[in-house]
Enzyme design. Structure first.
Site, PDB file in Angstrom:
ATOM      1  N   LYS A  80      -4.157  -1.148  -1.576  1.00 43.86           N
ATOM      2  CA  LYS A  80      -2.821  -1.666  -1.680  1.00 43.86           C
ATOM      3  C   LYS A  80      -2.777  -3.235  -1.041  1.00 43.86           C
ATOM      4  CE  LYS A  80       1.255   0.490   0.682  1.00 43.86           C
ATOM      5  NZ  LYS A  80       1.866   1.479   1.517  1.00 43.86           N
ATOM      6  N   SER A 155       5.774   4.246   0.232  1.00 42.94           N
ATOM      7  CA  SER A 155       5.599   2.885  -0.258  1.00 42.94           C
ATOM      8  C   SER A 155       4.290   2.514  -0.982  1.00 42.94           C
ATOM      9  CB  SER A 155       5.521   1.866   1.033  1.00 42.94           C
ATOM     10  OG  SER A 155       4.460   2.187   1.750  1.00 42.94           O
ATOM     11  N   SER A 179       4.432   7.488   3.370  1.00 41.76           N
ATOM     12  CA  SER A 179       3.971   6.624   2.390  1.00 41.76           C
ATOM     13  C   SER A 179       2.991   6.777   1.301  1.00 41.76           C
ATOM     14  CB  SER A 179       4.001   5.201   2.908  1.00 41.76           C
ATOM     15  OG  SER A 179       5.085   4.604   3.045  1.00 41.76           O
TER      16      SER A 179
END
Length: 474
Positions: A80, A155, A179
């Site tokens: 990420k 997220s 997330s």
């Protein structure tokens, strides 16, 4: 998985077995993952920085290395964009941060590299990694491989979309309010949010330490397509790193429990209502656990709604006090409007009241610890309804309430620092299209292994949904 299946469909466990035995090379597996990324990512925008050339070099080095092979030898993974990877931007989806270049690898990056994983790309996140949907002004929106009728979640939306589309067998993500579990639920993936202190965390590029609640509630983890891959990969992820002074150096596997293991199953909807398809997903999970020999009982855990609401209001208080100015200055107008809706849904605590509820956090954690003494696992809904549409959280108060305002079962686990897994147990055929429905399995502190065992037991009866996804959507 059949040997005739394309390499991009292979699990991390299958890949590691083949590369360690020498029946497949790391280069072959890496090329298959890159080809899949090139084929499907343009429609998904899950990976926003391809590392194809670096991955090829890394795979070639693995294939020519004469030493011992790590547990993830040749397994393609993504990371990420909010975690430091040396030489790459840690933008967090914010245009103003696109030149923040990591001086060295974060512990989680270092740990997976040391285990032999090959990093093929970096995945998308919303601005400041603080939405249940993934869109930002820097890279744009990430789409769900099941179709555009469902958000990819957030997220870690890029991570969830990528792994389910076959772009890498594992995807790194993180979780401060859900997330890892939001995108797992949205995309039909499998994850376990580690408990507090389980995985070493730190970004070498950061200029200041995070707030105490962010440190206590945020964790690093992995998203996979099946539970066995978590058993394979999580021991590498949790390897100690001295840069995290609060890391707990426990082995992945804890002591066996006397059976049968008791599982509390709850359908508490906190007055919002439980969608029939979510109830079906819970029933299927409970039945599979019972058939596997677990003692499943209908019991509601203590103080769940209070724990969730106090916890999220406390987090909003810390975010507003410590990050609010940056969000106002560097965040888009849309993100600032979303935060205004968050603040209305979960009014931030301030001043001495904020300090008092931070102290009260121990009370909630203690009550849950006592409950988990009798019930080592707790099966809960994740969201109370099927996953929302893309951009729903930006549609004012009602949108924010649908996306986050009913996610209490997620927030409980972050505020108390408990581990919690998420997996699909049902695919709902809704008028908008097929949609995976996830359930949550929480567990005792530092017993992520028990959670993953339970998810494996469920998968023995309810196979992972990736095969249906690939059959329908390619």
């Amino acid at each position: 998985m059949s040997d005739s299946a394309p390499l991009w469909q292979w699990s991390a466990t299958e890949i590691a077995s083949a590369t360690r035995q020498g029946t497949q090379s790391a280069a072959e597996v890496t090329e298959a993952a890159i080809a899949r990324m090139d084929a499907v990512n343009p429609a998904l925008n899950a990976v926003v920085e391809s590392l194809a050339d670096e991955a090829r070099a890394q795979a070639a080095a693995l294939d020519t290395h004469d030493g011992p092979k790590g547990p993830l030898h040749g397994v393609p993974v993504t990371f990420k964009i909010n975690v430091d990877q040396k030489g790459h931007a840690t933008s967090n989806g914010v245009p103003a941060f696109k030149e923040i270049i990591a001086p060295e690898d974060a512990p989680v990056v270092r740990n997976l590299k040391a285990a032999g994983a090959v990093i093929i790309g970096r995945t998308n996140t919303p601005e400041f990694s603080f939405r249940a949907d993934t869109d930002n002004p820097l890279y744009g929106r990430t789409y769900n491989p099941w179709g555009r009728h469902i958000s990819a979640g957030g997220s870690s939306g890029g991570a969830g979309s990528a792994v389910m589309a076959g772009i890498g067998a594992l995807a790194h993500g993180n979780d401060i309010g859900g997330s890892l579990r939001f995108p797992a639920s949205a995309n039909g993936a499998v994850t376990v949010k580690p408990g507090l202190g389980r995985v070493p965390a730190w970004n070498p590029s950061q200029k200041a330490e995070r707030g105490l609640l962010a440190q206590s509630m945020s964790v690093q983890g992995l998203i996979a397509r099946n539970a066995a891959d978590l058993h394979l990969s999580m021991p590498a992820l949790i390897a100690a790193d001295p840069r995290d002074p609060f890391h707990v150096p426990l082995p992945w596997r804890g002591a066996p429990l006397d059976g049968p293991i008791r599982v509390a199953v709850t359908r508490d909807d906190f007055g919002f209502g439980l969608h029939p398809d979510v109830a079906t997903a819970l029933d299927k999970a409970a039945s599979a656990l019972s058939n596997a020999g677990y003692a499943v009982e209908a019991v509601d855990p203590p103080l769940a709604r209070e724990t969730a609401e106090v916890g999220y209001r406390a987090l909003m208080g810390e975010v507003k006090a410590l990050t609010g100015n940056d969000i106002q200055t560097y965040g888009s107008a849309e993100l600032n409007a979303i935060f205004e809706a968050y603040y209305k849904e979960f009014p931030p605590y301030e001043g001495t009241e904020e300090l008092a509820v931070m102290a009260q956090r121990t009370h909630y954690a203690r009550q849950w610890s006592l409950f988990l003494k009798d019930y080592p696992l707790v099966l809960t809904p994740f969201l109370l309804a099927p996953f929302f549409t893309a951009g729903r959280d930006a549609e004012g108060a009602e949108g924010a309430r649908e996306a986050l305002g009913r996610a209490h079962w997620s927030f409980v686990m972050n505020f108390t620092g408990l581990p919690a897994g998420n997996m699909p147990t049902h695919v709902a055929d809704l008028p908008t299209g097929p949609q995976p429905i996830g359930v949550q399995i929480a567990g005792r502190r530092w017993r992520e292994d028990l959670i993953v065992d339970a998810m494996q037991a469920i998968e023995a009866e309810i196979p992972p949904v990736c095969t249906r996804l690939w059959r329908q959507f390619g």
